[in-house]
Write an enzyme that holds these catalytic residues in place. Structure first.
Site, PDB file in Angstrom:
ATOM      1  N   GLY A  14       0.818  -1.209   0.000  1.00 33.34           N
ATOM      2  CA  GLY A  14       0.000   0.000   0.000  1.00 33.34           C
ATOM      3  C   GLY A  14       0.855   1.265   0.000  1.00 33.34           C
ATOM      4  O   GLY A  14       0.547   2.244  -0.687  1.00 33.34           O
ATOM      5  N   ASN A 105      -4.229 -11.240  -0.927  1.00 29.33           N
ATOM      6  CA  ASN A 105      -3.588 -12.465  -1.419  1.00 29.33           C
ATOM      7  C   ASN A 105      -4.558 -13.627  -1.331  1.00 29.33           C
ATOM      8  O   ASN A 105      -5.385 -13.672  -0.425  1.00 29.33           O
ATOM      9  CB  ASN A 105      -2.370 -12.808  -0.547  1.00 29.33           C
ATOM     10  N   LYS A 207      -1.387 -16.878  -9.353  1.00 25.40           N
ATOM     11  CA  LYS A 207      -0.488 -16.409  -8.299  1.00 25.40           C
ATOM     12  C   LYS A 207      -0.597 -17.321  -7.073  1.00 25.40           C
ATOM     13  O   LYS A 207       0.408 -17.703  -6.469  1.00 25.40           O
ATOM     14  CB  LYS A 207      -0.814 -14.959  -7.908  1.00 25.40           C
ATOM     15  N   ASN A 215       4.869 -21.144   0.030  1.00 26.15           N
ATOM     16  CA  ASN A 215       4.828 -20.459   1.325  1.00 26.15           C
ATOM     17  C   ASN A 215       4.820 -21.438   2.498  1.00 26.15           C
ATOM     18  O   ASN A 215       5.692 -21.375   3.360  1.00 26.15           O
ATOM     19  CB  ASN A 215       3.633 -19.496   1.388  1.00 26.15           C
TER      20      ASN A 215
END
Length: 337
Positions: A14, A105, A207, A215
């Site tokens: 941001g 996300n 993505k 992750n």
């Protein structure tokens, strides 16, 4: 002409967007907290790139959304669970034509809104318990966006850009509207690469396909992307997880435009990069497990797909998250004495 833009959550992504959009001559407000907010108020917000430094001084920074008024564009750069507590406060930002750009996300809360087919208007409970965002935010205001850049907050008020500048955007319905063109133009003139997509959900899966795999493996194994991809057992584990996820996405009508091996090779080429989840583990922060893994398992149940490997990894990473949060409380408790 100058647009009124509010960035709700001026963290690493941001903040990067805020400085760039101010620099393109727009009227930007940011919602931030704590030391980061104090630094922005005192010195403006600084962005450090490879060969440039920018300082955005003439932006409005506040903790209180109520101090602001209607915007042309609201950019939601928080995690989904952080939006829920402030969702009612955000109404002051909305005029009749305000658009909301979402950057979450993983699977977004709006996935099944303005969605054709059997699963239309389902709530994704793992990212939006009780459907609070689903009910509170008008889906007709939304433009989906995927944030590809890597950025960090190097110290309060200072954003470090690592790589990437892609922010593809798309209407939930896939239509190429005037307003999605307007958002794309705003981003483009701010120095971002912002293609307009006719199928934003497929890009979300693309993505997510890497995120939901690399992750958690990296958080559990304390290893980087290149380590995971070059160790045969974890490379195979990643491929198994990706296959399960692809089956779920395809049941929902998503298309994977890149073959899996190419997606894995892409992760490998990033090198010794610690994923965001591993960074969270090392910093003792809660991990983004629900939007990346929990939601995919929930959608697998909805579509009747078996995901044994995703479930196993989800179980382990969820326990790790719980253990870390408890240990952290313990450490804090001791250090206070």
């Amino acid at each position: 002409y100058s647009m009124k833009v509010c960035i709700v959550g001026a963290g690493a992504i941001g903040g990067y967007m805020a400085v760039r959009i101010v620099n393109a001559g727009h009227n930007v407000s940011v919602i931030a907290r704590g030391l980061h907010l104090a630094a922005i108020k005192a010195r403006g917000m600084k962005l450090i790139e490879e060969d440039n430094e920018f300082i955005a001084e003439n932006l409005t920074a506040t903790e209180f959304i109520g101090e602001l008024g209607p915007m042309d564009v609201v950019i939601l750069a928080l995690k989904a669970h952080q939006i829920t507590p402030i969702v009612n406060d955000m109404s002051v930002l909305f005029g009749p034509d305000t658009v909301i750009v979402t950057l979450q996300n993983g699977i977004p809360w709006w996935y099944f809104q303005n969605f054709g087919g059997d699963y239309a208007n389902r709530v994704v409970e793992s990212v939006d318990p009780g459907g609070v965002l689903f009910k509170s935010i008008d889906p007709d205001r939304l433009i989906g966006c995927i944030a590809y850049p890597a950025t960090t907050i190097s110290k309060p008020g200072v954003i470090q850009h690592i790589e990437g500048n892609r922010f593809p955007v798309g209407e939930l319905s896939g239509v190429k509207s005037e307003r999605v063109q307007m958002v794309s133009d705003l981003f483009t003139e701010s120095g971002f690469n912002s293609r307009i997509l006719d199928d934003i959900r497929s890009e979300i899966w693309l993505k997510l396909w890497g995120n939901l795999t690399f992750n958690p493996i990296s958080a559990l194994s304390h290893s980087t992307l290149v380590d995971i991809c070059q160790f045969p057992l974890t490379r195979q584990l990643a491929a198994t997880m990706m296959t399960e996820a692809q089956t779920v996405g395809e049941r929902l009508g998503a298309h994977f435009r890149i073959p899996m091996e190419k997606r894995i090779a892409g992760a490998e080429s990033v090198g010794k990069h610690k994923t965001s989840m591993l960074q969270d583990v090392e910093a003792g922060k809660p991990m983004e497990i629900e939007s990346m893994l929990g939601a995919v398992i929930e959608l697998a149940e909805v579509t009747g797909v078996q995901t044994p490997t995703l479930r196993a990894i989800y179980a382990c990473v969820s326990l790790l998250d719980k253990t870390l949060s408890q240990e952290k409380i313990l450490i804090k408790g001791i250090s206070k004495e």
